[in-house]
Design an enzyme around this catalytic site. Structure first.
Site, PDB file in Angstrom:
ATOM      1  N   SER A  62       1.403  13.117 -10.297  1.00  0.00           N
ATOM      2  CA  SER A  62       0.372  12.635  -9.382  1.00  0.00           C
ATOM      3  C   SER A  62      -0.825  13.564  -9.252  1.00  0.00           C
ATOM      4  CB  SER A  62       0.989  12.377  -8.007  1.00  0.00           C
ATOM      5  OG  SER A  62       1.740  13.493  -7.571  1.00  0.00           O
ATOM      6  N   LYS A  88       0.087   1.743  -4.225  1.00  0.00           N
ATOM      7  CA  LYS A  88      -1.013   2.269  -5.044  1.00  0.00           C
ATOM      8  C   LYS A  88      -1.665   1.126  -5.811  1.00  0.00           C
ATOM      9  CE  LYS A  88       0.594   6.916  -4.617  1.00  0.00           C
ATOM     10  NZ  LYS A  88       1.678   7.839  -4.917  1.00  0.00           N
ATOM     11  N   HIS A 125       2.642   6.265  -9.881  1.00  0.00           N
ATOM     12  CA  HIS A 125       1.297   6.191 -10.461  1.00  0.00           C
ATOM     13  C   HIS A 125       1.274   5.465 -11.804  1.00  0.00           C
ATOM     14  CE1 HIS A 125      -1.218   8.366  -7.638  1.00  0.00           C
ATOM     15  NE2 HIS A 125      -0.200   9.166  -7.415  1.00  0.00           N
TER      16      HIS A 125
HETATM   17  C1  LIG Z   1       2.474   8.426  -3.888  1.00  0.00           C
HETATM   18  C2  LIG Z   1       3.780   8.770  -4.477  1.00  0.00           C
HETATM   19  C3  LIG Z   1       4.976   8.442  -3.830  1.00  0.00           C
HETATM   20  C4  LIG Z   1       4.971   7.807  -2.462  1.00  0.00           C
HETATM   21  O1  LIG Z   1       4.617   6.476  -2.496  1.00  0.00           O
HETATM   22  P1  LIG Z   1       4.160   5.758  -1.141  1.00  0.00           P
HETATM   23  O2  LIG Z   1       4.389   4.329  -1.404  1.00  0.00           O
HETATM   24  O3  LIG Z   1       2.739   6.127  -0.905  1.00  0.00           O
HETATM   25  O4  LIG Z   1       5.050   6.302  -0.065  1.00  0.00           O
HETATM   26  C5  LIG Z   1       6.164   8.724  -4.455  1.00  0.00           C
HETATM   27  N1  LIG Z   1       6.195   9.325  -5.665  1.00  0.00           N
HETATM   28  C6  LIG Z   1       5.073   9.669  -6.315  1.00  0.00           C
HETATM   29  C7  LIG Z   1       5.167  10.306  -7.661  1.00  0.00           C
HETATM   30  C8  LIG Z   1       3.820   9.410  -5.735  1.00  0.00           C
HETATM   31  O5  LIG Z   1       2.703   9.763  -6.377  1.00  0.00           O
END
Ligand SMILES: *Cc1c(COP(=O)(O)O)cnc(C)c1O
Length: 412
Positions: A199, A258, A227
């Site tokens: 990320s 996302k 992602h």
């Molecule tokens: C953003 C993210 C999460 C969390 O996801 P949310 O739905 O925002 O709680 C988990 N793992 C990774 C690798 C992320 O980048």
């Protein structure tokens, strides 16, 4: 006069500000889109995870409105008591078909998907093997598990193999008698866990090598595609599809927050995995399920991914253009190979000043500093979306080109 027992917090905040590690909350008064209004100012937005623009897609908004009219605004209970609606079940079966797995279970967020699943599948008798740059929610999930864990250097498949070999060898009572398979191990399960796309750096996990190493030593693989969902693989199915590893990754975590544009997380895998999660995953058992509008708009999003693949094409065209131009200007974009493009700044002071200057130039690009990344690896993390026009990207590039020499990051 009584003293405030929490007075130390104000001192800690002051210390963060002195060290340039305090992150003010920027307040948006517009929808999440390519141009946003932040603290009253219109800016081109390079800071969202709204990769495909689905946060404001008409089909998702209509689905949310219809679900709200038909089912109300809240689900009223946890899934296991009275909070499972037809919409939740439909989302899960649509996601399972999309991901080509037996079953899917949704969670309130990607974060709770990770903290939910890891302690359920691993315990004292097991071992978790984790990439050094895995997401905080994976780290918290591991902390909530009773399983011991070891960390391998970022994306280092050779080091991972060696750890797996050692873990299996340690279990052999007679080194000559048992070959390096599950039979000789004291561990019921060895779980290799990795982000699919990392990320903060935007690099992709070497999943084929990880899966091969895991198979060699009888380990299971869990990939967190937060992602990669909606970004990699056919119609955005994620890294398992991208690398054509269907059936060889036991646990796929995804987010609906996302590229999917809404909110939530999910675990995709076997029916037994889903069933066990419904019985033991603590966020699932003890926290209320999604509002109907969330489930309905996520269902619509899966249809959009299938009906409008041009969104993903545009995302990647913008990514290749923007990343290439940043590099041409002389910026260090690290190891990025996805829409996540960090612009490396070094210290947090430079990152903060750079971001503040971009803000003045009409560009919203937030710095990422310690503890999210290492102290000397502060950066501005940019993410272009399918919604950005070339003209908007050019305005961002002009701003980067202007501010870069001011802080001595690129020659003037
Ligand atoms: C953003 C993210 C999460 C969390 O996801 P949310 O739905 O925002 O709680 C988990 N793992 C990774 C690798 C992320 O980048």
């Amino acid at each position: 006069m009584t003293t405030d027992p929490l007075a130390f917090l104000a001192d800690e905040v002051a210390e963060l500000k002195r060290a340039n590690l305090y992150r003010p909350l920027r307040v948006m008064s517009s929808p999440q889109a390519a141009v946003v209004i932040v603290d009253g100012k219109p800016l081109i937005n390079l800071s969202s995870n709204n990769y495909l623009g689905l946060a404001t897609h008409p089909r998702l908004k209509e689905a949310a409105l219809a679900a709200t009219r038909d089912f109300g605004v809240g689900s009223g209970a946890v899934r296991t008591i009275a909070g499972t609606m037809t919409l939740h079940e439909q989302l899960e079966s649509d996601l399972a078909a999309f991901k080509r797995t037996e079953a899917v279970l949704t969670f309130q967020s990607g974060f709770t998907a990770n903290t939910g699943v890891i302690p359920v599948v691993t315990g004292e008798a097991d071992l978790i093997v984790s990439d050094a740059l895995n997401h905080a929610s994976i780290i918290d999930g591991m902390r909530m598990s009773k399983a011991p864990r070891v960390v391998y250097p970022h994306k280092d498949v050779a080091a991972l193999r060696e750890l797996l070999r050692e873990a299996r060898a340690a279990g052999r009572t007679d080194a000559g008698a048992v070959d390096a398979g599950a039979a000789g191990s004291p561990h019921r399960l060895i779980l290799v866990v990795t982000d699919g796309v990392f990320s903060m750096d935007g690099d992709i996990a070497p999943l084929p090598g990880i899966v091969a190493a895991a198979e060699e030593f009888g380990a299971a693989v869990m990939v967190d595609d937060a992602h990669a969902s909606g970004v990699l693989g056919r119609n955005g199915r994620g890294t398992v599809d991208h690398f054509d590893l269907h059936g060889r990754v036991a646990i796929q975590v995804g987010t609906l927050s996302k590229a999917i544009g809404v909110l939530g997380g999910y675990v995709a895998g076997s029916s037994a995995l889903r069933e066990m999660l419904t019985q033991r995953a603590r966020p699932f058992l003890f926290s209320t399920s999604h509002p109907p509008a969330v489930a309905a708009s996520c269902i619509a999003a899966i249809h959009v991914l299938q009906d409008e693949p041009e969104l993903i094409d545009r995302l990647w065209a913008n990514t290749i253009y923007f990343k290439g131009e940043l590099r041409r200007l002389g910026f260090d974009t690290g190891a990025s190979e996805t829409p996540i493009t960090p612009v490396m700044m070094g210290d947090s002071g430079t990152a903060g000043r750079f971001s503040a200057r971009l803000f003045e130039e009409g560009v919203f690009a937030q710095p990422v500093v310690y503890p999210t990344v290492a102290l000397d690896k502060a950066r501005i993390r940019t993410i272009v979306t399918a919604e950005h026009t070339t003209e908007q990207l050019d305005r961002c590039l002009a701003a980067f080109g202007k501010v870069g020499p001011e802080v001595g990051l690129i020659p003037g």
